[in-house]
Design a protein around this motif. Structure first.
Motif, PDB file in Angstrom:
ATOM      1  N   ARG A   1      40.892 -28.478  -3.932  1.00  0.00           N
ATOM      2  CA  ARG A   1      39.903 -27.430  -4.234  1.00  0.00           C
ATOM      3  C   ARG A   1      39.036 -27.781  -5.437  1.00  0.00           C
ATOM      4  NH1 ARG A   1      44.814 -24.327  -4.973  1.00  0.00           N
ATOM      5  NH2 ARG A   1      44.096 -23.281  -3.090  1.00  0.00           N
ATOM      6  N   TYR A   2      39.495 -28.703  -6.274  1.00  0.00           N
ATOM      7  CA  TYR A   2      38.729 -29.073  -7.454  1.00  0.00           C
ATOM      8  C   TYR A   2      37.542 -30.003  -7.145  1.00  0.00           C
ATOM      9  CZ  TYR A   2      42.314 -26.919 -10.305  1.00  0.00           C
ATOM     10  OH  TYR A   2      43.155 -26.010 -10.887  1.00  0.00           O
ATOM     11  N   VAL A   3      37.531 -30.593  -5.940  1.00  0.00           N
ATOM     12  CA  VAL A   3      36.486 -31.566  -5.606  1.00  0.00           C
ATOM     13  C   VAL A   3      35.860 -31.325  -4.228  1.00  0.00           C
ATOM     14  CG1 VAL A   3      36.053 -34.023  -5.146  1.00  0.00           C
ATOM     15  CG2 VAL A   3      37.483 -33.354  -7.079  1.00  0.00           C
ATOM     16  N   GLN A   4      36.632 -30.869  -3.290  1.00  0.00           N
ATOM     17  CA  GLN A   4      36.173 -30.753  -1.907  1.00  0.00           C
ATOM     18  C   GLN A   4      34.853 -29.983  -1.809  1.00  0.00           C
ATOM     19  OE1 GLN A   4      39.093 -28.923   0.676  1.00  0.00           O
ATOM     20  NE2 GLN A   4      38.646 -30.524   2.163  1.00  0.00           N
ATOM     21  N   ASP A   5      33.917 -30.551  -1.049  1.00  0.00           N
ATOM     22  CA  ASP A   5      32.584 -29.953  -0.865  1.00  0.00           C
ATOM     23  C   ASP A   5      31.821 -29.829  -2.185  1.00  0.00           C
ATOM     24  OD1 ASP A   5      33.060 -29.652   1.914  1.00  0.00           O
ATOM     25  OD2 ASP A   5      34.129 -27.775   1.518  1.00  0.00           O
ATOM     26  N   TRP A   6      31.954 -30.860  -3.019  1.00  0.00           N
ATOM     27  CA  TRP A   6      31.268 -30.869  -4.301  1.00  0.00           C
ATOM     28  C   TRP A   6      29.768 -30.645  -4.084  1.00  0.00           C
ATOM     29  CZ3 TRP A   6      32.016 -30.152  -9.183  1.00  0.00           C
ATOM     30  CH2 TRP A   6      31.000 -30.471 -10.083  1.00  0.00           C
ATOM     31  N   GLY A   7      29.172 -29.882  -4.962  1.00  0.00           N
ATOM     32  CA  GLY A   7      27.749 -29.576  -4.887  1.00  0.00           C
ATOM     33  C   GLY A   7      27.513 -28.148  -4.435  1.00  0.00           C
ATOM     34  N   SER A   8      28.582 -27.382  -4.300  1.00  0.00           N
ATOM     35  CA  SER A   8      28.459 -25.970  -3.950  1.00  0.00           C
ATOM     36  C   SER A   8      27.820 -25.216  -5.110  1.00  0.00           C
ATOM     37  CB  SER A   8      29.842 -25.371  -3.659  1.00  0.00           C
ATOM     38  OG  SER A   8      30.472 -26.052  -2.606  1.00  0.00           O
ATOM     39  N   ASP A   9      27.346 -24.010  -4.839  1.00  0.00           N
ATOM     40  CA  ASP A   9      26.750 -23.186  -5.897  1.00  0.00           C
ATOM     41  C   ASP A   9      27.693 -23.081  -7.087  1.00  0.00           C
ATOM     42  OD1 ASP A   9      24.453 -22.706  -4.474  1.00  0.00           O
ATOM     43  OD2 ASP A   9      25.052 -20.713  -3.788  1.00  0.00           O
ATOM     44  N   GLY A  10      27.145 -23.310  -8.264  1.00  0.00           N
ATOM     45  CA  GLY A  10      27.922 -23.185  -9.489  1.00  0.00           C
ATOM     46  C   GLY A  10      28.603 -24.463  -9.942  1.00  0.00           C
ATOM     47  N   ASP A  11      28.689 -25.474  -9.073  1.00  0.00           N
ATOM     48  CA  ASP A  11      29.307 -26.745  -9.483  1.00  0.00           C
ATOM     49  C   ASP A  11      28.423 -27.418 -10.525  1.00  0.00           C
ATOM     50  OD1 ASP A  11      31.351 -26.312  -7.698  1.00  0.00           O
ATOM     51  OD2 ASP A  11      30.692 -27.816  -6.247  1.00  0.00           O
ATOM     52  N   CYS A  12      29.042 -27.962 -11.547  1.00  0.00           N
ATOM     53  CA  CYS A  12      28.301 -28.595 -12.634  1.00  0.00           C
ATOM     54  C   CYS A  12      29.177 -29.700 -13.219  1.00  0.00           C
ATOM     55  CB  CYS A  12      27.992 -27.549 -13.698  1.00  0.00           C
ATOM     56  SG  CYS A  12      27.274 -28.212 -15.198  1.00  0.00           S
ATOM     57  N   GLY A  13      28.576 -30.830 -13.526  1.00  0.00           N
ATOM     58  CA  GLY A  13      29.363 -31.882 -14.148  1.00  0.00           C
ATOM     59  C   GLY A  13      28.518 -33.068 -14.563  1.00  0.00           C
ATOM     60  N   PHE A  14      29.171 -33.969 -15.281  1.00  0.00           N
ATOM     61  CA  PHE A  14      28.518 -35.172 -15.775  1.00  0.00           C
ATOM     62  C   PHE A  14      29.451 -36.360 -15.583  1.00  0.00           C
ATOM     63  CE2 PHE A  14      26.785 -31.609 -18.037  1.00  0.00           C
ATOM     64  CZ  PHE A  14      25.423 -31.859 -18.030  1.00  0.00           C
ATOM     65  N   MET A  15      28.849 -37.522 -15.423  1.00  0.00           N
ATOM     66  CA  MET A  15      29.630 -38.749 -15.358  1.00  0.00           C
ATOM     67  C   MET A  15      29.128 -39.688 -16.440  1.00  0.00           C
ATOM     68  SD  MET A  15      27.941 -40.286 -11.848  1.00  0.00           S
ATOM     69  CE  MET A  15      29.194 -41.450 -11.569  1.00  0.00           C
ATOM     70  N   VAL A  16      29.997 -40.580 -16.873  1.00  0.00           N
ATOM     71  CA  VAL A  16      29.605 -41.575 -17.868  1.00  0.00           C
ATOM     72  C   VAL A  16      29.659 -42.934 -17.198  1.00  0.00           C
ATOM     73  CG1 VAL A  16      31.922 -41.851 -18.853  1.00  0.00           C
ATOM     74  CG2 VAL A  16      29.946 -42.404 -20.223  1.00  0.00           C
ATOM     75  N   ILE A  17      28.641 -43.730 -17.487  1.00  0.00           N
ATOM     76  CA  ILE A  17      28.501 -45.054 -16.887  1.00  0.00           C
ATOM     77  C   ILE A  17      28.530 -46.090 -18.002  1.00  0.00           C
ATOM     78  CG2 ILE A  17      26.945 -46.544 -15.558  1.00  0.00           C
ATOM     79  CD1 ILE A  17      25.914 -43.906 -14.268  1.00  0.00           C
ATOM     80  N   ASP A  18      29.277 -47.157 -17.779  1.00  0.00           N
ATOM     81  CA  ASP A  18      29.310 -48.287 -18.701  1.00  0.00           C
ATOM     82  C   ASP A  18      27.982 -49.027 -18.543  1.00  0.00           C
ATOM     83  OD1 ASP A  18      29.617 -50.879 -19.792  1.00  0.00           O
ATOM     84  OD2 ASP A  18      31.759 -50.884 -19.386  1.00  0.00           O
ATOM     85  N   SER A  19      27.201 -49.100 -19.591  1.00  0.00           N
ATOM     86  CA  SER A  19      25.868 -49.710 -19.490  1.00  0.00           C
ATOM     87  C   SER A  19      25.918 -51.208 -19.188  1.00  0.00           C
ATOM     88  CB  SER A  19      25.069 -49.467 -20.769  1.00  0.00           C
ATOM     89  OG  SER A  19      25.687 -50.107 -21.863  1.00  0.00           O
TER      90      SER A  19
END
Length: 115
Positions: A45-63
């Motif tokens: 439930r923490y990830v499935q169908d990510w992008g639903s209303d209210g979902d918000c997050g950030f990722m970090v990328i190694d440059s």
């Protein structure tokens, strides 16, 4: 080291599944859990169908490698689909994870700053 922080998109769901696995707590010395555990309903439930209303997050990328190394995400889980940190229907739950080889470098802290 230079990190790039960017908003998570719908197409980042596969990476979030990996981050969900990385976020699982294991006491020191315990054998790793099977990867399939993240597909159990209480975790999925923490990830499935990510992008639903209210979902918000950030990722970090190694440059240097241009690969994602961690993520933080918020998801509003309701009484009918509550997670482990459920407070009420108006309080989102937070997930955060960084690959083990990148831990201890302040990346998690950097991920929390955009929120």
């Amino acid at each position: 080291m230079v990190w790039i922080i960017q908003a998570l998109k719908d197409e980042d769901e596969p990476f979030l599944w990996e981050m969900l696995y990385q976020a699982l707590y294991l006491p020191e010395g315990q054998a790793p859990l099977p990867r399939e555990v993240i597909y159990l309903p209480e975790l999925a439930r923490y990830v499935q169908d990510w992008g639903s209303d209210g979902d918000c997050g950030f990722m970090v990328i190694d440059s240097l490698t241009e690969k994602p190394v961690g993520a933080v995400w918020l998801r509003l889980l309701t009484r009918n689909n509550k997670g482990y940190g459920y407070v009420d229907d108006d309080t989102p739950e937070l997930g955060i994870a960084v690959f083990p080889e990148y831990r201890g470098q302040g990346i998690g802290t950097q991920l929390l700053i955009p929120i």
